[in-house]
Design a protein around this motif. Sequence first.
Motif, PDB file in Angstrom:
ATOM      1  N   ILE A  95     -37.852  52.494   1.379  1.00 44.63           N
ATOM      2  CA  ILE A  95     -37.944  51.469   0.335  1.00 44.63           C
ATOM      3  C   ILE A  95     -36.762  50.502   0.374  1.00 44.63           C
ATOM      4  N   LEU A  96     -35.595  50.977   0.818  1.00 48.80           N
ATOM      5  CA  LEU A  96     -34.418  50.108   0.926  1.00 48.80           C
ATOM      6  C   LEU A  96     -34.504  49.194   2.143  1.00 48.80           C
ATOM      7  N   GLU A  97     -34.984  49.743   3.259  1.00 47.19           N
ATOM      8  CA  GLU A  97     -34.986  49.060   4.566  1.00 47.19           C
ATOM      9  C   GLU A  97     -36.334  49.306   5.247  1.00 47.19           C
ATOM     10  N   PRO A  98     -37.423  48.730   4.729  1.00 50.50           N
ATOM     11  CA  PRO A  98     -38.777  49.171   5.077  1.00 50.50           C
ATOM     12  C   PRO A  98     -39.184  49.060   6.533  1.00 50.50           C
ATOM     13  N   ARG A  99     -38.619  48.122   7.296  1.00 50.20           N
ATOM     14  CA  ARG A  99     -39.068  47.963   8.682  1.00 50.20           C
ATOM     15  C   ARG A  99     -37.967  48.246   9.691  1.00 50.20           C
ATOM     16  N   THR A 100     -37.054  49.105   9.320  1.00 50.26           N
ATOM     17  CA  THR A 100     -35.988  49.519  10.234  1.00 50.26           C
ATOM     18  C   THR A 100     -36.379  50.802  10.949  1.00 50.26           C
ATOM     19  N   ALA A 101     -35.595  51.177  11.957  1.00 52.18           N
ATOM     20  CA  ALA A 101     -35.807  52.441  12.657  1.00 52.18           C
ATOM     21  C   ALA A 101     -35.548  53.609  11.710  1.00 52.18           C
ATOM     22  N   THR A 102     -36.200  54.725  11.959  1.00 50.45           N
ATOM     23  CA  THR A 102     -36.003  55.907  11.127  1.00 50.45           C
ATOM     24  C   THR A 102     -34.571  56.417  11.253  1.00 50.45           C
ATOM     25  N   ILE A 103     -34.179  57.248  10.293  1.00 48.66           N
ATOM     26  CA  ILE A 103     -32.837  57.833  10.329  1.00 48.66           C
ATOM     27  C   ILE A 103     -32.662  58.683  11.583  1.00 48.66           C
ATOM     28  N   LYS A 104     -33.678  59.455  11.920  1.00 47.22           N
ATOM     29  CA  LYS A 104     -33.615  60.299  13.118  1.00 47.22           C
ATOM     30  C   LYS A 104     -33.367  59.451  14.358  1.00 47.22           C
ATOM     31  N   LYS A 105     -34.063  58.313  14.455  1.00 50.35           N
ATOM     32  CA  LYS A 105     -33.903  57.429  15.608  1.00 50.35           C
ATOM     33  C   LYS A 105     -32.510  56.811  15.649  1.00 50.35           C
ATOM     34  N   ARG A 106     -31.965  56.483  14.498  1.00 50.16           N
ATOM     35  CA  ARG A 106     -30.647  55.850  14.473  1.00 50.16           C
ATOM     36  C   ARG A 106     -29.543  56.841  14.839  1.00 50.16           C
ATOM     37  N   LEU A 107     -29.650  58.059  14.345  1.00 44.90           N
ATOM     38  CA  LEU A 107     -28.668  59.079  14.729  1.00 44.90           C
ATOM     39  C   LEU A 107     -28.766  59.366  16.226  1.00 44.90           C
ATOM     40  N   GLU A 108     -29.991  59.388  16.727  1.00 48.87           N
ATOM     41  CA  GLU A 108     -30.206  59.580  18.162  1.00 48.87           C
ATOM     42  C   GLU A 108     -29.608  58.426  18.957  1.00 48.87           C
ATOM     43  N   THR A 109     -29.699  57.225  18.412  1.00 46.60           N
ATOM     44  CA  THR A 109     -29.116  56.046  19.058  1.00 46.60           C
ATOM     45  C   THR A 109     -27.605  56.175  19.174  1.00 46.60           C
ATOM     46  N   ILE A 110     -26.951  56.616  18.091  1.00 39.33           N
ATOM     47  CA  ILE A 110     -25.504  56.847  18.130  1.00 39.33           C
ATOM     48  C   ILE A 110     -25.165  57.867  19.213  1.00 39.33           C
ATOM     49  N   ARG A 111     -25.941  58.937  19.259  1.00 37.41           N
ATOM     50  CA  ARG A 111     -25.663  60.010  20.222  1.00 37.41           C
ATOM     51  C   ARG A 111     -25.823  59.529  21.662  1.00 37.41           C
ATOM     52  N   ILE A 112     -26.911  58.830  21.952  1.00 40.05           N
ATOM     53  CA  ILE A 112     -27.172  58.383  23.319  1.00 40.05           C
ATOM     54  C   ILE A 112     -26.143  57.343  23.767  1.00 40.05           C
TER      55      ILE A 112
END
Length: 357
Positions: free
Chosen positions: A204-221
């Motif tokens: 609801i805050l950021e409706p068309r952004t990547a999921t939290i799981k994807k963003r944490l994965e992005t940081i890791r990669i």
Amino acid sequence: MKDLNYRKGRGAQAYVPNKFLQYVHESRDEFLEFCRIEGEDAHQRKTSYIPIFPKTIVNKVTSPDVGIGYSLNPYQGCEHGCIYCYARNSHEYWGYGAGLDFEQRILVKKDAPWLLEQKLKSKVWKAETIVLSGNTDCYQPAERKFELTRECLKVFLKYRHPVGIITKNALILRDLDILRELSNNSLVMVNVSITSLSEETRSILEPRTATIKKRLETIRILSENGIPVNAMLAPIIPGINSHEIMDLAKAFSENGALSFGYTIVRLNGAIGHIFSDWIKKALPNKADKVLAQIKSCHGGTLNDSRFGVRSKGEGKIAEHIHSLLRLARNTYFKENELPKLNKGLHVQFKNGQLKLF
């Protein structure tokens, strides 16, 4: 319970008049009723892409709060639809509204890579980190279609010029090949924004952004590939995500981020109305409490324009948030520091020869 008129998939829930325009567009009840009877949609819901052709692309940032010297925005407007986004107000300068127009009418600077190259080749330009993007997200959905960010990164690599990136989209991993080459010469740093660990809150805050799981994965990669990452807990919204500070810092650290930054939400210009309208529809039971807590951080108003204070807030609630942030930093990031980007390579790649004197 959400308002029945809540527009799923969009941040702003209303069209907001542009303060610079003489005339205002209104949807009258008679028109809305006609559309209902005819089974038609009263509002344009599809995203449109509008090409524009600015004469320059690199902007000098004069605000001391932002922490960057120069920015480059391949797109104006952002389909991510983050309800709190300070960039919404800038859409009014282009003749559009800061509400749904900001999310649905995306201005595309197709000449951005060429303009960037002209800037980096200029004899008077001296290398300073240029950040993609200081205003709207350079990896928003439009980037899949136009690839302007990728082309700009190729220019930065060609001229061995330092670049920073701010995003909340996992699409950045598409450009891992270029980012690795930039990182090999200490020419890139990435800022990944994560506002909450709750998917419900994100949606609801950021409706068309990547999921939290994807963003944490992005940081890791990114981190595993030697690309320095600073996580952004921005903005902190009292009553919505302020209780997550320690958990977010821990998640940042566990996935390889070297540091994290933050801002406390402020609702300047048209955003005050947009956010207030949104929260009464999206989180009606929390609306009054959250708005009151935001005001308590800014001297009783939704916005404070003072440099040095506006992004940090004041008062008891802000002080509590600052205490949690210090604890989080000391717990998870005490020994870490971000590397400095390399400004020394650009001259020889711009001129094609080594500078002797």
